[in-house]
Design a protein around this motif. Sequence first.
Motif, PDB file in Angstrom:
ATOM      1  N   VAL A 176       1.047  -1.905  -0.469  1.00 46.16           N
ATOM      2  CA  VAL A 176      -0.268  -0.143   0.082  1.00 46.16           C
ATOM      3  C   VAL A 176       0.836   0.896   0.039  1.00 46.16           C
ATOM      4  N   ILE A 177       1.095   2.064  -1.096  1.00 39.36           N
ATOM      5  CA  ILE A 177       1.543   3.252  -0.848  1.00 39.36           C
ATOM      6  C   ILE A 177       0.045   4.530  -0.597  1.00 39.36           C
ATOM      7  N   LEU A 186      -2.501  10.285   7.736  1.00 40.17           N
ATOM      8  CA  LEU A 186      -2.844   9.315   6.614  1.00 40.17           C
ATOM      9  C   LEU A 186      -2.134   7.950   6.423  1.00 40.17           C
ATOM     10  N   ALA A 187      -0.743   8.091   6.238  1.00 41.86           N
ATOM     11  CA  ALA A 187      -0.205   6.954   6.684  1.00 41.86           C
ATOM     12  C   ALA A 187       0.159   5.833   7.867  1.00 41.86           C
ATOM     13  N   SER A 188      -0.220   6.911   9.299  1.00 40.36           N
ATOM     14  CA  SER A 188      -0.664   6.118  10.714  1.00 40.36           C
ATOM     15  C   SER A 188      -1.548   5.188  10.311  1.00 40.36           C
ATOM     16  N   LEU A 189      -2.859   5.834  10.099  1.00 40.70           N
ATOM     17  CA  LEU A 189      -3.809   5.349   9.713  1.00 40.70           C
ATOM     18  C   LEU A 189      -4.220   3.898   8.999  1.00 40.70           C
ATOM     19  N   VAL A 190      -3.789   3.978   7.925  1.00 45.08           N
ATOM     20  CA  VAL A 190      -3.149   3.106   7.276  1.00 45.08           C
ATOM     21  C   VAL A 190      -2.484   1.645   7.486  1.00 45.08           C
ATOM     22  N   GLY A 191      -1.468   2.158   7.926  1.00 48.56           N
ATOM     23  CA  GLY A 191      -0.469   0.829   8.809  1.00 48.56           C
ATOM     24  C   GLY A 191      -0.631   0.621  10.208  1.00 48.56           C
ATOM     25  N   GLY A 192      -2.067   1.711  10.535  1.00 52.61           N
ATOM     26  CA  GLY A 192      -2.635   0.892  11.140  1.00 52.61           C
ATOM     27  C   GLY A 192      -4.255  -0.348  11.213  1.00 52.61           C
ATOM     28  N   ILE A 193      -4.300  -0.464  10.211  1.00 54.33           N
ATOM     29  CA  ILE A 193      -4.705  -1.067   9.174  1.00 54.33           C
ATOM     30  C   ILE A 193      -5.032  -2.335   8.274  1.00 54.33           C
ATOM     31  N   VAL A 199       3.964   1.825   2.549  1.00 51.84           N
ATOM     32  CA  VAL A 199       5.055   3.198   1.695  1.00 51.84           C
ATOM     33  C   VAL A 199       4.744   4.318   1.976  1.00 51.84           C
ATOM     34  N   ALA A 200       4.799   5.079   2.392  1.00 51.16           N
ATOM     35  CA  ALA A 200       4.020   6.565   2.706  1.00 51.16           C
ATOM     36  C   ALA A 200       4.684   7.718   2.099  1.00 51.16           C
ATOM     37  N   VAL A 201       4.140   8.130   1.414  1.00 52.96           N
ATOM     38  CA  VAL A 201       4.725   9.944   0.782  1.00 52.96           C
ATOM     39  C   VAL A 201       4.243  10.552   0.923  1.00 52.96           C
ATOM     40  N   PRO A 202       5.280  11.924   1.555  1.00 57.28           N
ATOM     41  CA  PRO A 202       4.113  13.631   1.788  1.00 57.28           C
ATOM     42  C   PRO A 202       4.248  13.969   1.078  1.00 57.28           C
ATOM     43  N   THR A 203       3.172  15.287   1.422  1.00 56.08           N
ATOM     44  CA  THR A 203       3.059  16.189  -0.449  1.00 56.08           C
ATOM     45  C   THR A 203       3.811  17.369   0.299  1.00 56.08           C
ATOM     46  N   SER A 204       4.066  18.291  -0.361  1.00 56.27           N
ATOM     47  CA  SER A 204       4.174  19.755  -0.451  1.00 56.27           C
ATOM     48  C   SER A 204       2.763  20.029  -0.369  1.00 56.27           C
ATOM     49  N   VAL A 205       2.053  19.944   0.252  1.00 49.59           N
ATOM     50  CA  VAL A 205       0.483  19.584   0.488  1.00 49.59           C
ATOM     51  C   VAL A 205      -0.178  20.489   1.750  1.00 49.59           C
ATOM     52  N   LEU A 218       7.662  14.231   8.988  1.00 48.06           N
ATOM     53  CA  LEU A 218       8.318  14.538  10.205  1.00 48.06           C
ATOM     54  C   LEU A 218       6.990  13.117  11.104  1.00 48.06           C
ATOM     55  N   ALA A 219       6.180  13.209  11.039  1.00 48.97           N
ATOM     56  CA  ALA A 219       4.885  12.535  10.925  1.00 48.97           C
ATOM     57  C   ALA A 219       4.495  11.700  10.631  1.00 48.97           C
ATOM     58  N   MET A 220       5.488  11.347   9.189  1.00 51.90           N
ATOM     59  CA  MET A 220       5.055   9.457   8.604  1.00 51.90           C
ATOM     60  C   MET A 220       6.416   9.376   9.576  1.00 51.90           C
ATOM     61  N   LEU A 221       7.349   9.783   9.479  1.00 53.13           N
ATOM     62  CA  LEU A 221       8.840   9.035  10.003  1.00 53.13           C
ATOM     63  C   LEU A 221       8.757   8.743  11.320  1.00 53.13           C
ATOM     64  N   ASN A 222       7.675  10.277  12.062  1.00 54.14           N
ATOM     65  CA  ASN A 222       7.738   9.196  13.520  1.00 54.14           C
ATOM     66  C   ASN A 222       6.272   8.854  14.098  1.00 54.14           C
ATOM     67  N   THR A 223       6.008   7.267  13.038  1.00 50.22           N
ATOM     68  CA  THR A 223       4.992   6.679  12.912  1.00 50.22           C
ATOM     69  C   THR A 223       4.854   6.246  14.215  1.00 50.22           C
ATOM     70  N   CYS A 224       3.834   5.816  14.611  1.00 53.03           N
ATOM     71  CA  CYS A 224       3.778   4.684  15.853  1.00 53.03           C
ATOM     72  C   CYS A 224       3.187   3.426  14.997  1.00 53.03           C
ATOM     73  N   ALA A 225       3.028   2.960  13.772  1.00 53.52           N
ATOM     74  CA  ALA A 225       2.305   2.342  13.150  1.00 53.52           C
ATOM     75  C   ALA A 225       3.719   1.215  12.637  1.00 53.52           C
ATOM     76  N   ALA A 226       3.761   0.208  13.100  1.00 56.19           N
ATOM     77  CA  ALA A 226       4.328  -0.665  12.466  1.00 56.19           C
ATOM     78  C   ALA A 226       4.235  -0.664  11.165  1.00 56.19           C
ATOM     79  N   GLY A 227       5.641  -0.919  10.095  1.00 60.42           N
ATOM     80  CA  GLY A 227       5.472  -2.012   8.773  1.00 60.42           C
ATOM     81  C   GLY A 227       5.604  -0.593   7.818  1.00 60.42           C
ATOM     82  N   VAL A 228       6.271   1.042   8.301  1.00 60.65           N
ATOM     83  CA  VAL A 228       5.787   2.286   7.122  1.00 60.65           C
ATOM     84  C   VAL A 228       6.690   2.629   6.870  1.00 60.65           C
TER      85      VAL A 228
END
Length: 253
Positions: A176-177, A186-193, A199-205, A218-228
């Motif tokens: 999942v990307i 979103l990346a943490s939520l997807v990683g938890g489900i 693969v998390a992709v931060p955008t400049s939005v 930084l939020a994606m790098l600090n996610t508590c969801a494993a496997g991201v």
Amino acid sequence: MRPEEVKALLTAVQERTTSVDAALRKLQEVPVDDLGFARLDGHRELRQGLPEVIYAEGKTVEQIGTIAGRMLETTTAPVLATRVSPDKAGALRSRFPEADCHATARMVVFRAREPSAMTGDITVVSAGTSDLPVADEAVVTAETFGAQVHHVADSGVAGLHRLLGEQQRLHDSDVVIAVAGMEGALASLVGGISSAPVVAVPTSVGYGASFEGLAALLAMLNTCAAGVVVTNIDNGFGAAMFALRLLRKIHKA
């Protein structure tokens, strides 16, 4: 040169339909094609399973066209250009009428992989419509190289029910990307489900304090969801290439 082409060449030698010397000459073809302004890596697909891709930003239409034309002549691999501006895409389409231009993804596909699909399934989940350019870059890249891709758009955490309705899709996918700007949750939520690697992709939005994607990164790098794992900001292409490599290893392509 593709791995299957090398296998076919070796089989031809084994079956005595080509000579050892002819096969040797074929294998000795220079893997670096020097165009003066660019040096093309003709053996990248043989080494890594995926060919070189043209990064169009900063290149002229003539340079992009020359590289694409040469790759079409000397390889049988997919030929793809990323970060192509609308004016350059129009000029390239005039030179290569059979090319497919993907405006939102900012990509031009000069030649895609043949109909035989890569085994595996990729799902791209994007948070909002503003994230579509990066999400579509991932989708077009993966599809160009033969992957089966599903895109779940506009599924950000502000409307959580939209993503929860896609839980089965997230579980069924091999990779999942997750593409999101703003706070990048979103990346943490997807990683938890999802049970798949993410693969998390931060955008400049985002507004000012998103710092052009740094907050999401930084939020994606600090996610508590494993496997991201996390790519660079706006790097949908890089996320897709990682996912494609993963699929090739999973399914021994």
